[in-house]
Design an enzyme around this catalytic site. Sequence first.
Site, mmCIF file in Angstrom:
data_model
loop_
_atom_site.group_PDB
_atom_site.id
_atom_site.type_symbol
_atom_site.label_atom_id
_atom_site.label_comp_id
_atom_site.label_asym_id
_atom_site.label_seq_id
_atom_site.Cartn_x
_atom_site.Cartn_y
_atom_site.Cartn_z
ATOM 1 C CE LYS A 189 -0.174 3.076 4.749
ATOM 2 N NZ LYS A 189 -0.104 3.131 6.208
ATOM 3 C CG ASN A 199 -1.758 1.212 1.380
ATOM 4 O OD1 ASN A 199 -1.800 2.048 0.473
ATOM 5 N ND2 ASN A 199 -2.446 1.337 2.500
ATOM 6 C CD GLU A 245 -3.191 -2.580 7.222
ATOM 7 O OE1 GLU A 245 -2.145 -2.838 6.651
ATOM 8 O OE2 GLU A 245 -3.791 -1.485 7.075
ATOM 9 C CG HIS A 252 -5.795 1.662 5.206
ATOM 10 N ND1 HIS A 252 -5.381 2.628 6.096
ATOM 11 C CD2 HIS A 252 -4.748 0.801 5.059
ATOM 12 C CE1 HIS A 252 -4.135 2.356 6.469
ATOM 13 N NE2 HIS A 252 -3.730 1.257 5.852
ATOM 14 N N GLY A 262 2.933 2.143 10.859
ATOM 15 C CA GLY A 262 3.932 3.200 10.755
ATOM 16 C C GLY A 262 4.648 3.521 12.058
ATOM 17 C CB SER A 307 5.422 -2.006 12.048
ATOM 18 O OG SER A 307 5.041 -0.669 12.335
ATOM 19 C CD GLU A 354 -2.915 5.288 6.796
ATOM 20 O OE1 GLU A 354 -2.825 5.293 5.555
ATOM 21 O OE2 GLU A 354 -2.040 4.802 7.541
HETATM 22 P P1 13P Z 1 3.264 0.287 7.554
HETATM 23 O O1 13P Z 1 3.753 -1.008 6.939
HETATM 24 O O2 13P Z 1 3.980 1.491 7.043
HETATM 25 O O3 13P Z 1 3.182 0.199 9.045
HETATM 26 O O4 13P Z 1 1.742 0.491 7.036
HETATM 27 C C1 13P Z 1 0.839 -0.556 7.142
HETATM 28 C C2 13P Z 1 -0.384 -0.206 6.399
HETATM 29 O O5 13P Z 1 -1.139 0.663 6.782
HETATM 30 C C3 13P Z 1 -0.642 -0.927 5.146
HETATM 31 O O6 13P Z 1 -1.921 -0.697 4.674
#
Ligand code: 13P
Length: 248
Positions: A11, A9, A163, A93, A169, A208, A95
């Site tokens: 983002k 992803n 997740e 997601h 992150g 992560s 976010e």
């Molecule tokens: P990270 O791998 O940067 O922690 O992000 C995970 C994520 O949100 C994937 O959709």
Amino acid sequence: MPRKIAAGNWKMHGDGASLAEIDALLDAQPAPGVDIVICPPATLIHRMASHIGARPIAVGGQSCHAAAKGAHTGDIAASMLVEAGATHVILGHSERRADHGESDAMIRAQVETALAAGLNVILCVGETEAQYKAGITQDIVSDQLAQALPQTDMPARITIAYEPVWAIGTGLVPQDHEIAAVHATIRAISLRAFGTAGAEVAILYGGSVKPENAAAIFAIANVDGALVGGASLSAAAFSPIIAALANA
Ligand code: 13P
């Protein structure tokens, strides 16, 4: 056995120059038995899909609207993702839930629309830090799936990603037994929803995932792959994760 899936992803990262990472990923090593999916920003989907051509990496969107089309400024329809060359879409997601107020009901409608458009769906669930600390992770994930996972005769096109919001992150990752417990719950929900086909639904862990911890995460029961953010942006970091999945 479910398919093994390594999904990236991106983002709100990536530009035309990032397409070189795709070539590096394909050059890195063969990944027998692993489906690789990259979900770049919407502006790159068509370019990336054309760039990849017949090579074995699938391209996905990061969201789509629940409506087939309409007056929704700034949104993207599932059929538009398909036309641009996407075969997958990430929905729900955290976010999107946080930044755009997406509810489980909205996400369920998006999943239904995406499936109808022919897309494979990566449906994300996961608890916040406060919910984790309150010890209600299982309840949160079960409730999110009860509301967002639709009845469908296309379970083969559904992947579920666990997740934990606090792991995204941050470099923090739940303990192995905690991931195992949530994935077992998701497997049970999938079996209840889809019968024997529920055993084939891939359940990804996200939050992560790095080259250093990937092998240990992939050794956990019912972890069929990963949804990777930061480490998917470069082939140098993503290809060892893909290799760890191929070897799991
Ligand atoms: P990270 O791998 O940067 O922690 O992000 C995970 C994520 O949100 C994937 O959709």
